[in-house]
Design an enzyme around this catalytic site. Structure first.
Site, PDB file in Angstrom:
ATOM      1  CG  HIS A   1      -2.550   1.440   7.163  1.00  0.00           C
ATOM      2  ND1 HIS A   1      -2.168   2.534   6.423  1.00  0.00           N
ATOM      3  CD2 HIS A   1      -1.474   0.605   7.159  1.00  0.00           C
ATOM      4  CE1 HIS A   1      -0.937   2.371   5.981  1.00  0.00           C
ATOM      5  NE2 HIS A   1      -0.487   1.194   6.421  1.00  0.00           N
ATOM      6  CD  GLU A   2      -0.763  -1.938   9.966  1.00  0.00           C
ATOM      7  OE1 GLU A   2      -0.246  -2.774   9.200  1.00  0.00           O
ATOM      8  OE2 GLU A   2      -0.284  -0.788  10.122  1.00  0.00           O
ATOM      9  N   GLY A  30       2.097   0.588  13.524  1.00  0.00           N
ATOM     10  CA  GLY A  30       1.379  -0.589  13.063  1.00  0.00           C
ATOM     11  C   GLY A  30       2.231  -1.356  12.072  1.00  0.00           C
ATOM     12  CG  HIS A  81      -0.278  -3.665   5.005  1.00  0.00           C
ATOM     13  ND1 HIS A  81       0.558  -3.400   3.944  1.00  0.00           N
ATOM     14  CD2 HIS A  81      -0.152  -2.602   5.846  1.00  0.00           C
ATOM     15  CE1 HIS A  81       1.153  -2.229   4.133  1.00  0.00           C
ATOM     16  NE2 HIS A  81       0.738  -1.721   5.278  1.00  0.00           N
ATOM     17  CB  CYS A 120       2.642   2.656   4.860  1.00  0.00           C
ATOM     18  SG  CYS A 120       2.811   0.870   4.720  1.00  0.00           S
ATOM     19  CG  LEU A 121       6.954   1.346   9.395  1.00  0.00           C
ATOM     20  CD1 LEU A 121       7.101   0.292  10.477  1.00  0.00           C
ATOM     21  CD2 LEU A 121       8.025   2.427   9.568  1.00  0.00           C
ATOM     22  CD  GLN A 144       3.659  -3.111   6.762  1.00  0.00           C
ATOM     23  OE1 GLN A 144       2.944  -3.242   7.752  1.00  0.00           O
ATOM     24  NE2 GLN A 144       4.204  -1.963   6.428  1.00  0.00           N
TER      25      GLN A 144
END
Ligand code: Y12
Ligand code: CO
Length: 171
Positions: free
Chosen positions: A137-138, A45, A141, A95-96, A50
């Protein structure tokens, strides 16, 4: 084009994103770059913020039962809204933008959502399992929130100590 992923504690990750108003070539290029960037980093994701783009755009590509991440299962999400939440579930999230850190986070188990696809078609659907977790989660962000903000006080303190040590060792 593969873009740079910004990582904690970059202040930009706290910036709330804005709605897309034009479903044009520029949006399609952003979505394509996000896909290339996410795949290169082995993510499932990614939100536009990001890669330092504060727009309400996210992508999710959940691996199938053979652990294969097929492009046909890619979900492109524009201007999402979570309309209803049901139940609770706990999952060890990563998470990236917080690489090499994973921790249990509690979220809703099932969600009803609305969003637009890349062509501006409105989608109304329900998600559960990993897709529901990734979607929440996204969406966080897009509000400028990271999963580490959901940790208990003690776990967050431990994370901050470890993270500072890690950043120092990379200087
Ligand atoms: C469930 C929970 C959270 C999500 C959000 C999306 N998260 C990710 O895609 C995380 C990816 C990730 C990948 C990593 O691997 C590499 O970077 C090669 C990783 O490991 C390192 O940073 C070393 C950490 C996170 C979706 C579903
Ligand atoms: Co993330």
């Amino acid at each position: 084009m593969i873009r740079e992923i910004i990582t904690y504690p970059d202040k930009l990750l706290k910036k709330p994103s804005k709605d897309i108003t034009r479903f044009d070539e520029e949006l399609h290029l952003l979505l394509d770059d996000m896909y290339e960037t996410m795949m290169e980093k082995n993510g499932i994701g990614l939100a536009a913020i990001q890669i330092a783009v504060p727009l309400n755009v996210l992508i999710i590509n959940i691996p199938d039962k053979d652990d294969k991440q097929l492009k046909e299962n890619l979900v492109e999400v524009i201007n999402p809204k979570i309309l209803e939440m049901q139940g609770h579930t706990v999952y060890k999230e990563g998470c990236l933008s917080v690489p090499e850190y994973y921790e249990d986070v509690q979220r809703a188990q099932k969600i009803k959502v609305s969003y637009f696809d890349r062509h501006g078609n409105k989608i109304l659907t329900d998600y559960d399992e990993l897709m529901a977790i990734a979607f929440q989660h996204e969406c966080d962000h897009l509000k400028g929130e990271l999963f580490i903000e959901k940790l208990s006080f003690l776990k967050r303190k431990k994370f901050e100590k470890e993270w500072k040590k890690k950043l120092k060792s990379k200087k």
